[in-house]
Design a protein around this motif. Structure first.
Motif, PDB file in Angstrom:
ATOM      1  N   ALA A  74      -6.302 -29.985 113.509  1.00  0.00           N
ATOM      2  CA  ALA A  74      -7.264 -28.950 113.891  1.00  0.00           C
ATOM      3  C   ALA A  74      -7.370 -27.858 112.835  1.00  0.00           C
ATOM      4  O   ALA A  74      -8.403 -27.199 112.734  1.00  0.00           O
ATOM      5  CB  ALA A  74      -6.874 -28.341 115.239  1.00  0.00           C
ATOM      6  N   THR A  75      -6.315 -27.661 112.051  1.00  0.00           N
ATOM      7  CA  THR A  75      -6.337 -26.592 111.051  1.00  0.00           C
ATOM      8  C   THR A  75      -6.499 -27.116 109.629  1.00  0.00           C
ATOM      9  O   THR A  75      -6.440 -26.346 108.677  1.00  0.00           O
ATOM     10  CB  THR A  75      -5.046 -25.746 111.143  1.00  0.00           C
ATOM     11  OG1 THR A  75      -3.917 -26.592 110.932  1.00  0.00           O
ATOM     12  CG2 THR A  75      -4.942 -25.059 112.501  1.00  0.00           C
ATOM     13  N   ASP A  76      -6.708 -28.410 109.467  1.00  0.00           N
ATOM     14  CA  ASP A  76      -6.898 -29.009 108.140  1.00  0.00           C
ATOM     15  C   ASP A  76      -8.376 -28.944 107.776  1.00  0.00           C
ATOM     16  O   ASP A  76      -9.191 -29.711 108.294  1.00  0.00           O
ATOM     17  CB  ASP A  76      -6.392 -30.449 108.152  1.00  0.00           C
ATOM     18  CG  ASP A  76      -6.397 -31.076 106.758  1.00  0.00           C
ATOM     19  OD1 ASP A  76      -7.398 -30.907 106.027  1.00  0.00           O
ATOM     20  OD2 ASP A  76      -5.412 -31.739 106.422  1.00  0.00           O
ATOM     21  N   ARG A  77      -8.727 -28.029 106.904  1.00  0.00           N
ATOM     22  CA  ARG A  77     -10.141 -27.832 106.541  1.00  0.00           C
ATOM     23  C   ARG A  77     -10.740 -29.059 105.871  1.00  0.00           C
ATOM     24  O   ARG A  77     -11.903 -29.383 106.080  1.00  0.00           O
ATOM     25  CB  ARG A  77     -10.274 -26.614 105.643  1.00  0.00           C
ATOM     26  CG  ARG A  77      -9.977 -25.334 106.375  1.00  0.00           C
ATOM     27  CD  ARG A  77     -10.133 -24.154 105.467  1.00  0.00           C
ATOM     28  NE  ARG A  77      -9.796 -22.926 106.178  1.00  0.00           N
ATOM     29  CZ  ARG A  77      -9.613 -21.774 105.604  1.00  0.00           C
ATOM     30  NH1 ARG A  77      -9.732 -21.666 104.287  1.00  0.00           N
ATOM     31  NH2 ARG A  77      -9.313 -20.718 106.314  1.00  0.00           N
ATOM     32  N   PHE A  79      -9.964 -32.172 106.404  1.00  0.00           N
ATOM     33  CA  PHE A  79     -10.211 -33.161 107.452  1.00  0.00           C
ATOM     34  C   PHE A  79     -11.474 -32.806 108.227  1.00  0.00           C
ATOM     35  O   PHE A  79     -12.321 -33.655 108.482  1.00  0.00           O
ATOM     36  CB  PHE A  79      -9.001 -33.231 108.387  1.00  0.00           C
ATOM     37  CG  PHE A  79      -9.154 -34.200 109.524  1.00  0.00           C
ATOM     38  CD1 PHE A  79      -9.276 -35.556 109.294  1.00  0.00           C
ATOM     39  CD2 PHE A  79      -9.160 -33.745 110.830  1.00  0.00           C
ATOM     40  CE1 PHE A  79      -9.406 -36.455 110.354  1.00  0.00           C
ATOM     41  CE2 PHE A  79      -9.293 -34.628 111.892  1.00  0.00           C
ATOM     42  CZ  PHE A  79      -9.415 -35.982 111.656  1.00  0.00           C
ATOM     43  N   ALA A  80     -11.614 -31.522 108.585  1.00  0.00           N
ATOM     44  CA  ALA A  80     -12.797 -31.084 109.329  1.00  0.00           C
ATOM     45  C   ALA A  80     -14.060 -31.310 108.507  1.00  0.00           C
ATOM     46  O   ALA A  80     -15.081 -31.775 109.023  1.00  0.00           O
ATOM     47  CB  ALA A  80     -12.667 -29.616 109.706  1.00  0.00           C
ATOM     48  N   LYS A  81     -13.995 -31.014 107.224  1.00  0.00           N
ATOM     49  CA  LYS A  81     -15.161 -31.196 106.339  1.00  0.00           C
ATOM     50  C   LYS A  81     -15.530 -32.676 106.235  1.00  0.00           C
ATOM     51  O   LYS A  81     -16.695 -33.047 106.275  1.00  0.00           O
ATOM     52  CB  LYS A  81     -14.857 -30.614 104.972  1.00  0.00           C
ATOM     53  CG  LYS A  81     -16.015 -30.658 104.019  1.00  0.00           C
ATOM     54  CD  LYS A  81     -15.645 -29.991 102.714  1.00  0.00           C
ATOM     55  CE  LYS A  81     -16.816 -30.066 101.747  1.00  0.00           C
ATOM     56  NZ  LYS A  81     -16.469 -29.457 100.464  1.00  0.00           N
ATOM     57  N   ARG A  83     -15.062 -34.978 108.407  1.00  0.00           N
ATOM     58  CA  ARG A  83     -15.581 -35.495 109.684  1.00  0.00           C
ATOM     59  C   ARG A  83     -17.010 -35.068 109.958  1.00  0.00           C
ATOM     60  O   ARG A  83     -17.675 -35.670 110.785  1.00  0.00           O
ATOM     61  CB  ARG A  83     -14.685 -35.028 110.836  1.00  0.00           C
ATOM     62  CG  ARG A  83     -13.316 -35.689 110.782  1.00  0.00           C
ATOM     63  CD  ARG A  83     -12.539 -35.402 111.996  1.00  0.00           C
ATOM     64  NE  ARG A  83     -13.107 -36.156 113.121  1.00  0.00           N
ATOM     65  CZ  ARG A  83     -12.728 -36.032 114.376  1.00  0.00           C
ATOM     66  NH1 ARG A  83     -11.788 -35.174 114.686  1.00  0.00           N
ATOM     67  NH2 ARG A  83     -13.256 -36.753 115.330  1.00  0.00           N
ATOM     68  N   ARG A  84     -17.460 -34.001 109.304  1.00  0.00           N
ATOM     69  CA  ARG A  84     -18.827 -33.530 109.545  1.00  0.00           C
ATOM     70  C   ARG A  84     -19.826 -34.559 109.035  1.00  0.00           C
ATOM     71  O   ARG A  84     -19.621 -35.168 107.987  1.00  0.00           O
ATOM     72  CB  ARG A  84     -19.064 -32.212 108.795  1.00  0.00           C
ATOM     73  CG  ARG A  84     -18.574 -31.039 109.575  1.00  0.00           C
ATOM     74  CD  ARG A  84     -18.991 -29.749 108.887  1.00  0.00           C
ATOM     75  NE  ARG A  84     -17.735 -29.051 108.597  1.00  0.00           N
ATOM     76  CZ  ARG A  84     -17.411 -28.450 107.483  1.00  0.00           C
ATOM     77  NH1 ARG A  84     -18.255 -28.402 106.467  1.00  0.00           N
ATOM     78  NH2 ARG A  84     -16.256 -27.886 107.326  1.00  0.00           N
TER      79      ARG A  84
END
Length: 88
Positions: A74-77, A79-81, A83-84
């Motif tokens: 949840a705090t891994d930027r 990873f979040a990027k 997944r977008r």
């Protein structure tokens, strides 16, 4: 009535904030993995500190793995990027 666990970590009297809050009592899913002994010792110590600060009995350190992984992802930027969906 049970209150939901705090969204953020538990504040410790010595001004230390743990990244994990209370562990939710969810239906477990069995996973088998091998941990280095040093990591298991650290998980055990973390579980003891978390329990002491929350005023509860120490949880099985294995129960910390899922919330730690969830918090990490949840705090891994990056990873979040990744997944977008791509922008066009």
């Amino acid at each position: 009535m049970n209150a939901d666990p705090p969204a953020q970590g538990v504040k410790i009297a010595r001004r230390i904030t743990l990244k994990l809050g209370l562990i939710a009592d969810d239906k477990p899913v069995k996973v088998t993995l091998e941990l280095p002994a040093s990591l298991h010792r650290d998980l055990t110590a973390y579980a003891e500190i978390l329990a002491r600060e929350a005023g509860q009995a120490a949880a099985d350190p294995v129960r910390l793995i899922v919330p730690m992984l969830e918090r990490f992802m949840a705090t891994d930027r990056g990873f979040a990027k990744a997944r977008r969906p791509p922008r066009y």
